[in-house]
Enzyme design. Structure first.
Site, mmCIF file in Angstrom:
data_model
loop_
_atom_site.group_PDB
_atom_site.id
_atom_site.type_symbol
_atom_site.label_atom_id
_atom_site.label_comp_id
_atom_site.label_asym_id
_atom_site.label_seq_id
_atom_site.Cartn_x
_atom_site.Cartn_y
_atom_site.Cartn_z
ATOM 1 N N THR A 285 4.252 1.924 2.233
ATOM 2 C CA THR A 285 5.435 2.180 1.626
ATOM 3 C C THR A 285 6.184 3.323 2.079
ATOM 4 O O THR A 285 7.549 3.492 2.409
ATOM 5 C CB THR A 285 5.277 2.257 0.014
ATOM 6 O OG1 THR A 285 4.604 1.058 -0.555
ATOM 7 C CG2 THR A 285 6.480 2.647 -0.631
ATOM 8 N N SER A 286 5.275 4.558 2.101
ATOM 9 C CA SER A 286 6.097 5.692 2.924
ATOM 10 C C SER A 286 6.503 5.498 4.349
ATOM 11 O O SER A 286 7.431 6.426 4.610
ATOM 12 C CB SER A 286 5.087 6.860 2.573
ATOM 13 O OG SER A 286 3.974 6.791 3.443
ATOM 14 N N GLY B 263 0.789 -1.269 -0.182
ATOM 15 C CA GLY B 263 -0.035 -0.168 -0.049
ATOM 16 C C GLY B 263 0.936 1.441 0.064
ATOM 17 O O GLY B 263 2.149 1.126 0.327
ATOM 18 N N CYS B 264 0.256 2.293 -0.281
ATOM 19 C CA CYS B 264 0.943 3.835 -0.673
ATOM 20 C C CYS B 264 1.398 3.960 0.942
ATOM 21 O O CYS B 264 2.638 4.150 1.082
ATOM 22 C CB CYS B 264 0.155 4.535 -0.832
ATOM 23 S SG CYS B 264 -1.469 4.721 -0.393
ATOM 24 N N TYR B 265 0.544 3.893 1.849
ATOM 25 C CA TYR B 265 1.130 4.605 3.221
ATOM 26 C C TYR B 265 2.016 3.607 3.791
ATOM 27 O O TYR B 265 2.991 4.198 4.396
ATOM 28 C CB TYR B 265 -0.271 4.522 4.250
ATOM 29 C CG TYR B 265 -1.359 5.574 3.936
ATOM 30 C CD1 TYR B 265 -0.795 7.037 4.097
ATOM 31 C CD2 TYR B 265 -2.744 5.526 3.461
ATOM 32 C CE1 TYR B 265 -1.860 7.888 3.970
ATOM 33 C CE2 TYR B 265 -3.522 6.486 3.526
ATOM 34 C CZ TYR B 265 -3.031 7.787 3.531
ATOM 35 O OH TYR B 265 -3.858 8.952 3.503
#
Lengths: 349, 349, 349, 349
Positions: free
Chosen positions: C156-157, C152-154
């Site tokens: 990953t960040s 997921g994007c979150y």
């Protein structure tokens, strides 16, 4: 705000953006008591669930139209979708004064209505009764009306500058280009792909080219001003912004008129109008300077092309283009000062 | 990407938005080696301080123009402000090929230049030498040029659709209205009140009405197409968005032409052009679909007004309207495939 | 770009934003040939009708998943909604390499999956087989995987900066606050009221507070780094922007570590990573500087509060947070250079 | 609106955004007459040239501070830049009541002031006299004050939720993280590169990390609540929006408190406050729902991490964060109803 002699108001379709804007205005209207709010799909919810900005105001819960007790209502603002409105209004008791924000009663010619909306009008006698409510141009009729067809946003922004110019014969009514630009709130709160942030932000495009239903509404009223049928170019564009409408209007001068003559006519015509401002020479009006207000700012420029001029008019599409003008018409219908509850100054930035 | 036979490139004015866009393209250009970046006020800084997106690329530090060793440079992209550019370029060695993104060499008539810019041109012989670089329309000249005057963004968006239509006599060249809409990056990175977020977001307005300097540039080129002097309406509007340009063009048909004829002429003219797309009938092109690309999308519509039509063209003002076309011209000047380093697809959303 | 030895790729769910982003990347991938695009509700349409930016590329029409001839496909990017994906993938032939962008195969613990998604997993053996594809941290596993669960994007960040710090014991893993900010494209192209322009623009708010499904994904991976179960604060916020994700991470230092030590560990860990940049001291990374790229920029600051520090990481949620990392994993799975088709520079402004 | 007993008001620094917002409010204030507007660099211009939204209101022209006849002024709103304000106010006659919107009189400790602003305070006796005007928390003092230091926007958004929780001992005052998000109007109308549309739109980032001057202001007031010196994490972020501020506050519970206890304390403390709303459980407050209003909405959530909670508070940075609270303080200083001229409902969308 609820005095003994309050006018008891219902808002039909309170869960949309024009509904919210009506609420923003009417909650602070010194002569209004809001007694009913309807929203069919959200009936049962608190309006502050649907619009959290209204928390703490003690407003009525959302109900279905069927649940409203009309005996306790004096006036109705109808902010329902086009097409379904006519039957709803046909079913309302006759003691109600009605300001309708939909397009259902704007076109006077039944044939024209059928042509643009794809079906016969379902309340033709009401259609005949309805008064077209562009307040500054129809004030006398509005004052006597029971049912007001509140104008569309694009037609409002176009007519305010154009009608006086056509009436005075200063421009060629057969050569008018209206390049109009609107914020996305005009598309309403319905969940449509085309209204998503990611589809609207950081870009622009024309839409409804040569097919937008505000076209015939504009032509109906401009034709009346000209005394003969007109067809005009009207091309709407979607702007990446919430509110605001700019009509950039390109005209051919006639009868020896100059851009200064256009300006002079508009200045004179609107000299006593509290909501209309002709901005100074050389200033291009900006939508942000009327944001949240019922104002219309108009600017006039000579073109470098001989015998041509440009007229720019800006409004807030949810205010003078919808709910603000509706309240203005309400004030006129009840003999109240026209600016009552409409003295907001622009929220800028 | 810096091969032995690399073309050694300097970018003058690398700290502005068109400079950054040139860098974005040229860093990935397989035949280019970037050897100098200038920015007078920011000389000494790393380009990745000024534009953190370029971190880690090992690019040269910013220097003043005076510090550049021209013997190691083959080609120059000049992204300096209007007015100062002409003297800078006049002072450059003659072995350099130059693509100038300023307006300094676009107007061919010295009198016209002086009238619009308020002073005599300071490099009149270069002005004469310069080739106007709207690539699709001037490819042969560009191929032989040493100094290319890269077109303005508005003129690019207007000429691509209009020139073929005027040349074929399908529209009345004396009755053209260009309502143009631009993202704010076109105003550059200079710190001006009018470009602040709070002044631009959530609103729109016309600007430079009947006085924008892209007007004479448009007229110069359209007049050449018509074979006689033209004056057109050109009205720029500022959009609340970073990038993108939409020209909504209103024309009168002539010689029996229809909107379909317009479309057919454009389809034929641009059939082999990799960057020009005539979008399908009924589709209004959107700026967001060319964002970050060198493409121009064009749509044609019949008006409801008899014998009138609308043509919409969209570009990215920093790409086909500036740096993209500059690289396209560079490719042509060096006999490289025109799409080299320009095959980006749009960043949407 | 379709050479004889091209890898034949299908994209399932090509009509959403991650699908479009996959197309943007894969169309220019030198080793890929796109052979099938699916979109159940839009099957039969051209992809350039759904996404006009892809006009003129000769891409296959949209079909249903059922219509795909899998014998002509080597690899599948699956960009379908959560929940439905597991059954689709379970039904695919086993010769396919699959990169799944949904959340369906990210949680390894079946109980945890059932708890957060409200139903038993419908393809438990695939769930076990799937490799969690945060490329920089799982490269070896990804290289051998047949089915990659793209993060997921979150997560990953958050993981990119946190995993090395937890592994080295520099921060208290029980005292982590992740205040995360995302552009709205992360919500996809589904027509939802909450994603409308008018609901997103010009405002911000937290959402999914203490209930967002990326929470357990973050905790699963951070727990693995710590070697014991962790619970962290993760609070997503919706930003009025298309793309971009910023994780502002608040940590307590331990074992005598300073903010400089954190920076040193990250610099060392990511020294050879092409997509990870530790930005210079004192610089706060901005989402706009990674827009359209597969990069992650990380900045570290000492807090004024003793023994505390802040770590900021930015990615493009559609790129490193979704489609970019998917292509990166694809490259790893096929032994290709990891940056292939991923060398875009940021589109700024 | 200018009655015989009107309070005669001057606005110093009327050409900035807080100045415009003061005007928006005070023009409609039933007890105020605006008698002077100053703007040094724009002296001589009409305010409707600087802010076209004020066209037609008959407001005084902009003058320099030196030109103001103080004998005809009762109260002054001072919206000048930090640093220069103290000397201006020191030079004003003593009969004036003053609400200062700058930071010059907010810090009580002269040493702290010198440390954060880099110079000794130039009006130390006024600094001692000034009352910190967070109205809900300092009402009694404000009522008696001659000089009110209007709080900063970030400190207002942080103190309103935190002070009651610290006073009641429900949270660990040594473990507070304030991740704050602001619209760009907080940076004012000065032409700075960092405030350009193209630098702000479509992206987000932290700024002033561990160094923003609102940090010591927050700590001063929270320390007073705790009865001992506190240091807190305060990290501002710039949002791509005009107005609005969200403080996402991460706290550790103590003394057995739960998130429900936090909510209960806030509900009780602010039960009679017209501008403070504790939003329903499960609702995350949104900045857009207080846009253009003096309201503060606060929401409380339990964290999934044991003994931790999140508190979200939203205000309009130009209203409760600046000009709205200034008018609220003015009302208190003059014994007027606190909501006078402050009953706007949010402009949404």
């Amino acid at each position: 705000m609820a005095t003994a002699d309050a006018i008891r108001v219902a808002i039909l379709g309170a869960s949309g953006y024009t509904g919210a804007e009506l609420l923003r205005l009417l909650v602070r209207h010194p002569r209004v008591r809001i007694v009913a709010l309807t929203a069919d799909r959200k009936a049962g919810e608190g309006i502050d669930t649907v619009f959290p900005q209204f928390i703490g105001l003690g407003l009525p819960r959302l109900v279905t139209i069927q649940e409203v007790d009309w005996s306790g209502v004096d006036a109705v603002f109808c902010a329902l979708p086009h097409g379904t409105t006519q039957e709803v209004i046909a079913g309302l008791p006759k003691h109600l004064k009605i300001i309708d924000l939909s397009a259902d009663f704007r076109l006077r010619d039944p044939g024209e209505y059928a042509r643009w909306y794809g079906h016969e009008h379902r309340a033709p006698s009401l259609q005949e009764e309805a008064v077209y409510g562009l307040t500054e141009l129809k004030r006398t009729d509005v004052a006597k009306a029971r049912l007001v067809a509140n104008p569309g946003c694009y037609p409002t922004s176009a007519q305010l500058p154009l009608v006086p110019l056509i009436e005075k014969g200063l421009i060629d009514a057969d050569d008018i280009v209206i390049d109009a630009k609107s914020g996305v709130s005009g598309a309403g709160r319905a969940a449509k792909e085309a209204s998503l942030y990611a589809e609207v932000a950081e870009g622009t495009h024309a839409y409804g080219v040569a097919s937008h239903r505000h076209g015939p509404e504009i032509e109906q009223e401009l034709s009346a001003s000209a005394g003969r049928p007109l067809v005009v170019n009207f091309t709407p564009h979607l702007m990446p912004m919430n509110r605001g409408m700019l009509a950039s209007i390109y005209v051919r001068l006639q009868n020896g008129a100059s851009a200064d003559d256009l300006r002079a006519v508009l200045l004179q015509r609107y000299a006593d109008e509290p909501f209309i401002q002709i901005v100074p020479q050389g200033v291009a009006p900006q939508t942000r300077h009327v944001r949240g207000t019922n104002a219309c700012h108009i600017g006039v420029f000579a073109d470098r092309v001989k015998n041509r001029a440009m007229v720019f008019s800006v409004i807030d599409n949810l205010m003078k283009g919808a709910s603000g003008q509706a309240v203005q018409n309400f004030n006129v219908m009840y003999g109240l000062p026209e600016t009552m509850a409409l003295d907001q100054l622009a929220l800028f930035p």
